[in-house]
Design a protein around this motif. Structure first.
Motif, PDB file in Angstrom:
ATOM      1  N   LEU A  63     -14.947 -29.459   9.167  1.00  0.00           N
ATOM      2  CA  LEU A  63     -14.000 -29.693   8.777  1.00  0.00           C
ATOM      3  C   LEU A  63     -12.733 -30.289   9.090  1.00  0.00           C
ATOM      4  N   ASP A  64     -13.072 -31.471   9.076  1.00  0.00           N
ATOM      5  CA  ASP A  64     -11.071 -32.173   9.606  1.00  0.00           C
ATOM      6  C   ASP A  64      -9.875 -31.548   9.373  1.00  0.00           C
ATOM      7  N   ILE A  65      -8.678 -31.487   9.675  1.00  0.00           N
ATOM      8  CA  ILE A  65      -7.308 -30.745   9.250  1.00  0.00           C
ATOM      9  C   ILE A  65      -6.824 -31.078   8.186  1.00  0.00           C
ATOM     10  N   ALA A  66      -6.980 -32.482   8.097  1.00  0.00           N
ATOM     11  CA  ALA A  66      -6.066 -32.801   6.424  1.00  0.00           C
ATOM     12  C   ALA A  66      -7.039 -31.304   5.188  1.00  0.00           C
ATOM     13  N   THR A  67      -8.619 -31.275   5.348  1.00  0.00           N
ATOM     14  CA  THR A  67      -9.435 -30.645   4.689  1.00  0.00           C
ATOM     15  C   THR A  67      -8.829 -28.878   4.620  1.00  0.00           C
ATOM     16  N   VAL A  68      -8.490 -29.024   6.431  1.00  0.00           N
ATOM     17  CA  VAL A  68      -8.170 -26.731   6.647  1.00  0.00           C
ATOM     18  C   VAL A  68      -6.654 -26.951   6.057  1.00  0.00           C
ATOM     19  N   THR A  69      -6.285 -27.749   6.193  1.00  0.00           N
ATOM     20  CA  THR A  69      -4.611 -27.385   5.491  1.00  0.00           C
ATOM     21  C   THR A  69      -4.160 -27.149   3.665  1.00  0.00           C
ATOM     22  N   GLU A  70      -5.967 -28.524   2.974  1.00  0.00           N
ATOM     23  CA  GLU A  70      -5.291 -28.366   1.290  1.00  0.00           C
ATOM     24  C   GLU A  70      -5.916 -26.932   1.457  1.00  0.00           C
ATOM     25  N   LYS A  71      -6.621 -26.391   2.394  1.00  0.00           N
ATOM     26  CA  LYS A  71      -7.162 -25.406   1.183  1.00  0.00           C
ATOM     27  C   LYS A  71      -6.986 -24.306   1.704  1.00  0.00           C
ATOM     28  N   ILE A  72      -5.692 -23.513   3.281  1.00  0.00           N
ATOM     29  CA  ILE A  72      -4.697 -22.653   2.966  1.00  0.00           C
ATOM     30  C   ILE A  72      -3.765 -23.603   2.757  1.00  0.00           C
ATOM     31  N   LEU A  73      -2.960 -24.435   2.508  1.00  0.00           N
ATOM     32  CA  LEU A  73      -2.094 -24.253   1.015  1.00  0.00           C
ATOM     33  C   LEU A  73      -2.260 -24.042  -0.391  1.00  0.00           C
ATOM     34  N   GLU A  74      -3.514 -24.216  -0.560  1.00  0.00           N
ATOM     35  CA  GLU A  74      -4.009 -23.729  -1.929  1.00  0.00           C
ATOM     36  C   GLU A  74      -3.830 -21.828  -2.116  1.00  0.00           C
ATOM     37  N   ILE A  75      -4.534 -21.338  -1.292  1.00  0.00           N
ATOM     38  CA  ILE A  75      -4.635 -20.146  -0.779  1.00  0.00           C
ATOM     39  C   ILE A  75      -2.949 -19.323  -0.810  1.00  0.00           C
ATOM     40  N   ILE A  76      -2.067 -20.122  -0.205  1.00  0.00           N
ATOM     41  CA  ILE A  76       0.176 -19.727   0.003  1.00  0.00           C
ATOM     42  C   ILE A  76      -0.048 -19.871  -1.324  1.00  0.00           C
ATOM     43  N   THR A  77       0.006 -21.064  -2.240  1.00  0.00           N
ATOM     44  CA  THR A  77      -0.091 -21.132  -3.159  1.00  0.00           C
ATOM     45  C   THR A  77      -0.079 -20.419  -4.455  1.00  0.00           C
ATOM     46  N   GLU A  78      -1.330 -19.718  -4.627  1.00  0.00           N
ATOM     47  CA  GLU A  78      -2.237 -18.472  -5.196  1.00  0.00           C
ATOM     48  C   GLU A  78      -1.669 -17.075  -4.588  1.00  0.00           C
ATOM     49  N   LYS A  79      -1.179 -16.680  -3.342  1.00  0.00           N
ATOM     50  CA  LYS A  79      -1.330 -15.522  -3.319  1.00  0.00           C
ATOM     51  C   LYS A  79       0.616 -15.553  -3.320  1.00  0.00           C
ATOM     52  N   THR A  80       1.233 -16.421  -3.644  1.00  0.00           N
ATOM     53  CA  THR A  80       2.837 -16.108  -3.731  1.00  0.00           C
ATOM     54  C   THR A  80       3.301 -16.486  -5.194  1.00  0.00           C
ATOM     55  N   LYS A  81       2.596 -17.061  -5.939  1.00  0.00           N
ATOM     56  CA  LYS A  81       2.795 -16.925  -7.294  1.00  0.00           C
ATOM     57  C   LYS A  81       3.671 -16.860  -7.817  1.00  0.00           C
ATOM     58  N   ALA A 140      -7.770  -9.173  10.229  1.00  0.00           N
ATOM     59  CA  ALA A 140      -7.027  -7.645   9.430  1.00  0.00           C
ATOM     60  C   ALA A 140      -7.996  -6.891   7.836  1.00  0.00           C
ATOM     61  N   GLU A 141      -7.911  -6.095   6.549  1.00  0.00           N
ATOM     62  CA  GLU A 141      -8.302  -5.448   6.361  1.00  0.00           C
ATOM     63  C   GLU A 141      -8.278  -6.678   5.192  1.00  0.00           C
ATOM     64  N   ASP A 142      -6.853  -7.619   4.794  1.00  0.00           N
ATOM     65  CA  ASP A 142      -6.628  -8.573   3.599  1.00  0.00           C
ATOM     66  C   ASP A 142      -6.619  -9.730   4.015  1.00  0.00           C
ATOM     67  N   VAL A 143      -7.665  -9.991   5.199  1.00  0.00           N
ATOM     68  CA  VAL A 143      -7.602 -11.429   5.326  1.00  0.00           C
ATOM     69  C   VAL A 143      -8.906 -12.576   4.261  1.00  0.00           C
ATOM     70  N   VAL A 144      -7.809 -13.990   4.377  1.00  0.00           N
ATOM     71  CA  VAL A 144      -9.083 -14.202   3.814  1.00  0.00           C
ATOM     72  C   VAL A 144      -9.524 -15.161   4.853  1.00  0.00           C
ATOM     73  N   VAL A 145     -10.533 -15.649   5.063  1.00  0.00           N
ATOM     74  CA  VAL A 145     -11.696 -15.611   6.139  1.00  0.00           C
ATOM     75  C   VAL A 145     -12.547 -17.470   6.282  1.00  0.00           C
ATOM     76  N   LEU A 146     -11.880 -18.383   6.731  1.00  0.00           N
ATOM     77  CA  LEU A 146     -11.968 -20.113   6.780  1.00  0.00           C
ATOM     78  C   LEU A 146     -12.429 -20.504   8.131  1.00  0.00           C
ATOM     79  N   ASP A 147     -13.608 -20.896   7.661  1.00  0.00           N
ATOM     80  CA  ASP A 147     -14.872 -21.487   8.827  1.00  0.00           C
ATOM     81  C   ASP A 147     -14.022 -22.891   9.123  1.00  0.00           C
ATOM     82  N   SER A 148     -13.208 -23.711   9.967  1.00  0.00           N
ATOM     83  CA  SER A 148     -13.568 -24.428  10.145  1.00  0.00           C
ATOM     84  C   SER A 148     -14.279 -25.161  10.389  1.00  0.00           C
ATOM     85  N   THR A 149     -15.017 -25.079  11.287  1.00  0.00           N
ATOM     86  CA  THR A 149     -16.662 -26.369  11.477  1.00  0.00           C
ATOM     87  C   THR A 149     -16.606 -27.410  10.759  1.00  0.00           C
TER      88      THR A 149
END
Ligand code: DC
Length: 224
Positions: A206-224, A195-204
């Protein structure tokens, strides 16, 4: 009126979407909606009824009378077909490949997209799939495209299969993943794309905890 939280996670097979989405749903106390499971269920219902998945007319006849119930929960979604809980049964490579075939039919997509949109109207959701940010939830506050290399995704899939006591070799898993990528990205209706307004994350790598953390940061940023 309060707007529901909608987080869209798209990406190819085996990129870690569902594992990460489940974790985030638990952390935020919102519902996890696994849309791939819906396409898998349509394929499974057809396969059980002896329908050839390439026969669109026959697939649509099954779809018309499909008795599918989705029970979304924070800890994971359960899906019922004709009263039977098929949540675990549909997690095979064969059904994944079948889901990719039926997902190319526009009538199948219309029906499932409607269910997905209804769920997001009623709840705060994190939803994963192929067309969530582009088609199902175009107004989602957060859109993530989770990617990983084919070889990394194949290694993860092989690990999952082995954990289930199933035999497979890396080369054939890699081939199956590449074929599914191709089908999902090149179909006519709602192909997998960013999608045009998407954040692309490459999980190659990376472990699950790191990817989860990164996405949580993005969610916090975008929903504040
Ligand atoms: O995410 P999954 O592996 O469970 O998905 C199975 C197939 O279903 C996938 O190869 C393509 C299709 N699918 C889709 O077309 N759109 C979605 N939103 C989710 C899945």
């Amino acid at each position: 009126m309060k707007q529901n939280i909608a987080v869209a996670i798209d990406g190819p097979a085996g990129s870690g979407k569902s594992t990460v989405a489940k974790e985030i749903a638990k952390k935020l106390g919102i519902l996890y909606i696994d849309t791939g499971a819906m396409y898998r269920s349509v394929a499974f219902a057809c396969m059980k009824q002896g329908v050839v998945l390439e026969n669109e007319t026959a697939v649509l006849a099954v779809l018309e009378h499909l008795d599918m119930k989705i029970l979304p929960q924070t800890g994971g979604q359960h899906i019922f077909l004709y009263g039977e809980d098929v949540t675990e049964k549909i997690r095979t490579q064969e059904i994944g490949a079948g889901a990719s075939v039926v997902a190319a039919y526009s009538k199948v997509r219309e029906k499932l997209v409607e269910i997905q949109q209804q769920l997001s109207k009623a709840h705060d959701v994190i939803m994963d799939g192929r067309d969530i940010g582009t088609k199902v939830l175009p107004d989602a506050q957060v859109k993530i495209y989770l990617d990983a290399s084919v070889s990394e995704r194949a290694k993860r899939r092989l690990g999952e299969l082995e954990a289930q006591g199933k035999q497979a070799d890396l080369e054939s898993v890699e081939k199956a993943i590449a074929q599914r990528d191709y089908q999902d990205m090149h179909r006519e209706h709602s192909p997998l794309c960013k999608a045009e307004d998407v954040v692309v994350l490459d999980s190659t790598g990376l472990d699950i905890a790191t990817v989860t953390e990164k996405i949580l940061e993005i969610i916090t940023e975008k929903t504040k």
